[in-house]
Design a protein around this motif. Structure first.
Motif, PDB file in Angstrom:
ATOM      1  N   ASN A 128       5.653   5.121   6.010  1.00 28.73           N
ATOM      2  CA  ASN A 128       4.818   4.383   5.055  1.00 28.73           C
ATOM      3  C   ASN A 128       3.779   3.490   5.733  1.00 28.73           C
ATOM      4  N   THR A 130       0.169   3.518   8.298  1.00 26.26           N
ATOM      5  CA  THR A 130      -0.913   4.292   8.893  1.00 26.26           C
ATOM      6  C   THR A 130      -1.561   3.476  10.001  1.00 26.26           C
ATOM      7  N   GLU A 155       2.232   0.457   3.028  1.00 28.97           N
ATOM      8  CA  GLU A 155       2.878  -0.269   1.942  1.00 28.97           C
ATOM      9  C   GLU A 155       3.202  -1.713   2.295  1.00 28.97           C
ATOM     10  N   ARG A 178      -7.583   6.554   2.867  1.00 29.23           N
ATOM     11  CA  ARG A 178      -6.393   6.795   2.060  1.00 29.23           C
ATOM     12  C   ARG A 178      -6.792   6.959   0.596  1.00 29.23           C
ATOM     13  N   THR A 179      -6.335   8.042  -0.015  1.00 30.79           N
ATOM     14  CA  THR A 179      -6.722   8.343  -1.397  1.00 30.79           C
ATOM     15  C   THR A 179      -5.532   8.438  -2.347  1.00 30.79           C
ATOM     16  N   ASP A 180      -4.319   8.216  -1.828  1.00 25.48           N
ATOM     17  CA  ASP A 180      -3.129   8.414  -2.660  1.00 25.48           C
ATOM     18  C   ASP A 180      -2.727   7.171  -3.446  1.00 25.48           C
ATOM     19  N   VAL A 181      -3.381   6.033  -3.183  1.00 27.38           N
ATOM     20  CA  VAL A 181      -3.085   4.809  -3.922  1.00 27.38           C
ATOM     21  C   VAL A 181      -4.392   4.150  -4.346  1.00 27.38           C
ATOM     22  N   GLU A 182      -4.289   3.245  -5.313  1.00 28.82           N
ATOM     23  CA  GLU A 182      -5.472   2.558  -5.809  1.00 28.82           C
ATOM     24  C   GLU A 182      -5.793   1.338  -4.947  1.00 28.82           C
TER      25      GLU A 182
END
Length: 221
Positions: A128, A130, A155, A178-182
């Motif tokens: 979790n 990067t 996270e 990163r595109t997987d979270v807002e």
């Protein structure tokens, strides 16, 4: 063995409790006394100990023979080659840990195995997390092997500094990768780094004049 003012105490206090383990409390006086610390370890037989290189050096200097069932985590400042080579044969596992407070304790890890001839890497990002090594001007990824500034995301990133909006805006910036979270953010660590041929991160010093002594950050004037 860490004061609650130091971020790595979070892991020491809560990780054992949420996994059914036991927390062994070490006094500040014992931490500074290699013989007393060696005795405490022998009497309590912990499974995992986390400490800075300075503390491990105190133990080595007290003729600590180690424990083949012990896993140790070393972080807070660079792990010297000589210390790593002294620790590895004395314990079950030695891990070199890296992570600024702003990324909630550790964010990369490297298990040290065998005898080292050069400084250890800080490994790869943990789950979790990067890690980007970016050009300091364009904030674009640099080629493998090229030095850039280390940015950290994931996270566990903090949301900023309490009541310090200017430095928060400077250090916590949008994460465009990163595109997987807002609204993801990444933290500017201020550390210079590069990827080696194995994809592990090598720390190359600071982009500013900050130094670390016994795990404490000091901004030189």
């Amino acid at each position: 063995m860490t004061t609650i003012c130091f971020d790595i105490s979070v892991m020491e206090l809560f990780m054992p409790l949420i996994t059914g383990g036991t927390v062994i409390i070490c006094s500040a006086k014992t931490q500074r006394d290699g013989i007393a610390l060696k005795t405490l370890i022998a009497n309590t037989k912990p499974d995992i100990i986390q400490a800075t290189p300075a503390t491990w050096s105190i133990l080595i200097e007290s003729a600590w023979v180690g424990d083949p069932e012990l896993t140790i985590l070393c972080g807070g400042e660079p792990l010297p080659v000589s210390l790593a080579n002294n620790l590895t044969p004395r314990v079950k596992e030695l891990w070199n840990m890296y992570g600024p407070t702003e990324v909630t304790v550790w964010c990369t890890a490297k298990r040290i195995e065998g005898k080292l001839s050069s400084p250890p890497t800080i490994g790869r990002p943990i789950q979790n997390t990067t890690a980007y090594i970016l050009d300091m001007d364009t904030l674009q990824p640099v080629a493998p092997g090229k030095q850039g500034k280390l940015f950290l995301g994931g996270e566990q990133n903090a949301r900023g500094y309490n009541k310090r909006p200017e430095i928060t805006a400077e250090k916590f910036i949008p994460d465009p990768f990163r595109t997987d979270v807002e609204n993801p953010i990444m933290y500017d660590s201020g550390d210079l780094a590069r990827f080696n041929d194995d994809g592990e991160i090598i720390c190359c010093g600071r982009a500013d004049y900050q130094v670390k002594i016994n795990g404490f950050r000091i901004e030189l004037g």
